[in-house]
Design an enzyme around this catalytic site. Structure first.
Site, PDB file in Angstrom:
ATOM      1  N   HIS A 130       0.854  -1.180   0.000  1.00  0.00           N
ATOM      2  CA  HIS A 130       0.000   0.000   0.000  1.00  0.00           C
ATOM      3  C   HIS A 130       0.898   1.241   0.000  1.00  0.00           C
ATOM      4  O   HIS A 130       1.671   1.463   0.932  1.00  0.00           O
ATOM      5  CB  HIS A 130      -0.900   0.001   1.233  1.00  0.00           C
ATOM      6  CG  HIS A 130      -1.763   1.229   1.339  1.00  0.00           C
ATOM      7  ND1 HIS A 130      -2.719   1.546   0.395  1.00  0.00           N
ATOM      8  CD2 HIS A 130      -1.802   2.223   2.261  1.00  0.00           C
ATOM      9  CE1 HIS A 130      -3.317   2.662   0.742  1.00  0.00           C
ATOM     10  NE2 HIS A 130      -2.768   3.109   1.859  1.00  0.00           N
TER      11      HIS A 130
ATOM     12  N   LYS B  65       0.168  10.835   0.546  1.00  0.00           N
ATOM     13  CA  LYS B  65       1.060  10.138  -0.402  1.00  0.00           C
ATOM     14  C   LYS B  65       0.750  10.516  -1.846  1.00  0.00           C
ATOM     15  O   LYS B  65       1.657  10.828  -2.632  1.00  0.00           O
ATOM     16  CB  LYS B  65       0.933   8.613  -0.213  1.00  0.00           C
ATOM     17  CG  LYS B  65       1.290   8.113   1.166  1.00  0.00           C
ATOM     18  CD  LYS B  65       1.197   6.603   1.259  1.00  0.00           C
ATOM     19  CE  LYS B  65      -0.216   6.103   1.127  1.00  0.00           C
ATOM     20  NZ  LYS B  65      -1.088   6.547   2.243  1.00  0.00           N
TER      21      LYS B  65
ATOM     22  N   ASP C 299      -1.551   4.118  -4.819  1.00  0.00           N
ATOM     23  CA  ASP C 299      -2.354   3.365  -3.854  1.00  0.00           C
ATOM     24  C   ASP C 299      -1.863   1.926  -3.671  1.00  0.00           C
ATOM     25  O   ASP C 299      -1.519   1.522  -2.574  1.00  0.00           O
ATOM     26  CB  ASP C 299      -3.835   3.380  -4.234  1.00  0.00           C
ATOM     27  CG  ASP C 299      -4.692   2.823  -3.107  1.00  0.00           C
ATOM     28  OD1 ASP C 299      -4.439   3.167  -1.933  1.00  0.00           O
ATOM     29  OD2 ASP C 299      -5.611   2.034  -3.388  1.00  0.00           O
TER      30      ASP C 299
ATOM     31  N   ARG D 132      17.505  13.356  12.421  1.00  0.00           N
ATOM     32  CA  ARG D 132      17.647  14.766  12.066  1.00  0.00           C
ATOM     33  C   ARG D 132      18.956  15.012  11.341  1.00  0.00           C
ATOM     34  O   ARG D 132      19.034  15.826  10.428  1.00  0.00           O
ATOM     35  CB  ARG D 132      17.567  15.625  13.325  1.00  0.00           C
ATOM     36  CG  ARG D 132      16.174  15.669  13.947  1.00  0.00           C
ATOM     37  CD  ARG D 132      16.158  16.562  15.151  1.00  0.00           C
ATOM     38  NE  ARG D 132      16.484  17.935  14.792  1.00  0.00           N
ATOM     39  CZ  ARG D 132      16.688  18.901  15.693  1.00  0.00           C
ATOM     40  NH1 ARG D 132      16.619  18.632  16.976  1.00  0.00           N
ATOM     41  NH2 ARG D 132      16.974  20.120  15.290  1.00  0.00           N
TER      42      ARG D 132
END
Length: 326
Positions: free
Chosen positions: A150, A171, A189, A253
């Site tokens: 997915h 997305k 999808d 980070r």
């Protein structure tokens, strides 16, 4: 990341092989279609020269049997009784089918026995080497393990990026933004992933290929809006980017860590990007893809900065030590 069960292919019918790839391989069925029920059990081809000579030990009967100029020339030297005996023994091994290359004339006794044993015989104008190369690639695709994930997949400047995350996180919108910037959509999808020779290849289910769904707008055909370059049928998967609403760690980070995720036995680099108001996620995904390309090319941006940082710390420590000695 939701992953469907792994699909393993143990065999491919001759009928499917001919229907899907007959045009590519320029195949022509030369006898009764009754033999198309048979199944190809191995994704390689075999040249049955040793079998024609009478040596059937280790005969790869599960494969497509290819008859080139050498096999045909050898059959012409065989006497009638031994020739039929060996051909019968070959057909009795339940071979999937026969392919004669270079449009060679197929001997009538081969066609007669093939119909008797219900084995399909094809001809092609392709040279033997070209046929074997093309058919091997096709069969590797047909036999490849696959699964469905997915997410959305895009080709960003030659980097195949799979974007995953919870439903509604953005997305498809990010993928559309990347297409506007020149990327190519591979799938929206649902992404079909196949392991071909250790490489993961992503593609779209046939029904939704070239389409993307944007909430509030609906279904969009990217080639109609952005041209043919906006869609790719398939792409090698290089990078997985997972969109998250969570907090980033210090290492994330800095970008020093490169996590891996395993898909169908292959390790793929995985980055996690935090979605937050004001963040240009489309640009961040694009930069992540370009950064991955540089890293794979031998240049590590985070690593270079970390090296400079350590050099600076070492220099300051040395200066402090010299100052204390005075």
């Amino acid at each position: 990341m939701k992953q469907a069960p792994i699909k393993k292919v143990d065999s491919v019918s001759v009928a499917r092989f001919y229907e899907n790839h007959g045009k590519t391989l320029e195949l022509q069925l030369r006898n009764s279609p009754l033999g198309t029920f048979r199944r190809i059990l191995q994704p390689t081809l075999n040249r049955p020269g040793l079998a024609l000579a009478g040596f059937f030990d280790y005969f790869a009967h599960e494969r497509i049997q290819v008859f080139g100029a050498a096999e045909i020339a050898y059959m012409e030297t065989m006497e009638g009784h031994s020739r039929e005996e060996r051909l019968r023994k070959l057909f009795a091994k339940d071979v999937p089918c026969l392919v004669f290359t270079r449009n060679e004339d197929i001997p009538s006794d081969v066609l007669r026995l093939a119909d008797e044993y219900a084995v399909s015989v094809f001809s092609t104008p392709l040279p033997t080497v070209k046929l074997v190369n093309r058919a091997t690639i096709i069969l590797e695709n047909e036999f490849a393990e696959s699964t469905t994930l997915h997410g959305c997949m895009v080709d960003v400047n030659g980097v195949g990026v799979l974007i995953t995350g919870e439903s509604g996180i953005g997305k498809s919108e990010i993928s559309l933004g990347l297409v506007e910037r020149g990327a190519s959509l591979v799938a929206d999808d649902m992404v079909k992933i196949r392991n071909i020779g250790g490489e993961l290849i992503g593609s779209s289910p046939k029904l939704s290929s070239g389409f993307i769904e944007i909430r509030g707008i609906g279904i969009i055909n990217v080639t109609n809006l952005f041209g043919l370059k906006a869609y790719r049928k398939e792409r090698k998967l290089d990078l997985l980017i997972h969109l998250s609403n969570g907090q980033m760690t210090d290492h994330e980070r800095l970008g020093l860590d490169r996590n891996k995720t395993n898909i169908l036995g292959a390790d793929i680099t995985k980055l996690t990007l935090t979605v937050a108001p004001g963040r240009d996620m489309t640009r961040l995904v694009e930069v992540a893809a370009l950064g991955h390309y540089l890293r794979e090319s031998g240049y590590d941006m985070a690593g270079e900065f970390n090296k400079r940082l350590h050099q600076e710390i070492a220099l300051r420590n040395q200066m402090n030590n010299n100052s204390n000695l005075k």
